[in-house]
Design an enzyme around this catalytic site. Sequence first.
Site, PDB file in Angstrom:
ATOM      1  N   GLY A 306      38.556 127.953   0.536  1.00 53.70           N
ATOM      2  CA  GLY A 306      39.099 128.855   1.543  1.00 53.70           C
ATOM      3  C   GLY A 306      40.039 129.875   0.941  1.00 53.70           C
ATOM      4  CG  ASP A 307      43.620 128.628  -0.808  1.00 58.27           C
ATOM      5  OD1 ASP A 307      44.469 129.116  -0.054  1.00 58.27           O
ATOM      6  OD2 ASP A 307      43.459 127.408  -0.941  1.00 58.27           O
ATOM      7  CG  PHE A 308      37.352 131.540  -4.863  1.00 57.82           C
ATOM      8  CD1 PHE A 308      37.663 131.210  -6.165  1.00 57.82           C
ATOM      9  CD2 PHE A 308      36.397 132.526  -4.643  1.00 57.82           C
ATOM     10  CE1 PHE A 308      37.040 131.849  -7.235  1.00 57.82           C
ATOM     11  CE2 PHE A 308      35.771 133.163  -5.695  1.00 57.82           C
ATOM     12  CZ  PHE A 308      36.094 132.825  -6.999  1.00 57.82           C
ATOM     13  N   GLY A 311      41.097 135.386  -0.945  1.00 57.49           N
ATOM     14  CA  GLY A 311      41.529 136.254  -2.030  1.00 57.49           C
ATOM     15  C   GLY A 311      40.446 137.227  -2.458  1.00 57.49           C
TER      16      GLY A 311
END
Length: 517
Positions: A306-308, A311
């Site tokens: 999710g962070d990937f 970003g």
Amino acid sequence: MDAAVAAKDDTDTGTVTSAPAVPPSSSAPSPKPAGECRPAAARGDRTNLVVVGDAFLDRDHLGRVERVASDEPALVVTGGTTHMRPGGAALAAVLSAAQGHPVTLVTALGQDPVGDQLRTLLSEAGVKVVDLGLDGPTAVKTRIRAAGRTLMMLDEHDVCPPVGQEGEAALATARGVLMAAGGVLVSDYGRGVAAHAGLRAVLAEAARRSPLVWDPHPRGAAPVPHTAVVTPNNREARVIASLASGDTLSDDVEAARAVARTWGPVQVALTRHEHGAVLLADADLPPLVIPTKVAAGRKTDPCGAGDFFAGHLATMLACGQLPSEAVTSAVEAASAYVAAGGPTSLNHPSDDGSPMAEALGADTAASMQGAIELAGAVHARGGTVVAAGGCFDLLHAGHVRLLEQARQLGDCLIVCLNSDDSISRLKGSSRPIVPAAQRALVLEALASVDAVLVFDEDTPEAAIRALRPAIWVKGGDYAGMEIPEDKLVSSLGGRTVVVPFVAGWSTSSLIESARTQ
């Protein structure tokens, strides 16, 4: 390709190992993910990303389970190693830096050994830090893992200390980097940074200047005005919009619509874990649905996906892509990140020094990994692995029939596919007609094909050694002929067979016919 755009909540957090640390982005060439930045001359130098949010230290303890406790029904984890990793917004910053772009993290760290360790890890990853200051200890979260699964998560600091200990000077520094940002990602983990009043005013101003992506948390703050895209996962969206649970595409679209109406006007890129994402540009318009293909039976660690995703999305928007382009690219990139091992992929930098290069650009490596894992699983359960090889340039009825017959001979069929360079060496510079990625996509769509392995050599010998097929299949046009791969297949305990030939079909004849018409 295995895919997961993962959940982000206050207990299940992504992690990045600290040994070895991710090399600074300046030390490696920028990888070539799906959806590259447009040329700098066309858009100005606006690829620098500022990540804003709560940072903490993640610990992953990787052990083994061999028994259950004798006095209560509890798994006993023995041995193993512990890895220290940046977590939360710090993870999002490290993952974005690993994609080859300058990254600054605006966060709040405690003046304690954990905070010092996190500062070191971020510096080693090439991430600059603006520290607003935390009036208390830096949070630590721990995952206990065994056999590729998380057994327990420990949150050692559930109470969130006040943010802003460093005062106005730190806030002024944050304002400076945000005003100069090409893109902004707010990675809210509900611990106070995104709720800081002074910082929110700066974020609202920055959102007028650059695309701002808000990755929310159910216990976090609402997005600031002028946010470009919000990226809740489907569980977060239901909490935010106070909806009942549901797991269908229709449920997810309704959840995205509810978030858009709650926080609008804003575009909603709702992530659906292993099913991809939904982009809703307007609550009253049909959504753009971006699915992913999941490799069945593979154990993956989706932490950080999710962070990937968020970003990568923020970076692509900063590069000038449309939201539809950027979300599609982010789904593909996050899927590749998970297929490459998730957070563990950051432990093994590739030859060019960029740990994400393979995850973002290596369709060949991903297909090889999936095919080999499938073959290993079938072998392990005593099944029969069938393989066939070829160029499959301009797939035709003869190919389809051959593959259907091959699949009937065992428990899985893996196609060994010549790469573009391999075909050019074998058949001349005018071939292939169709690039390898598209040929693989068409083959994988056939019901008879379970996996595709792309190889770059002139012969599939290395692929055969990796797969160890029980049956190697050739078309009937090889009947009565010596087959080059037969000796190798036999030496590995397999057998080469020929299936009936379908007359009247040839890629070369199809190409010649098209040229003469």
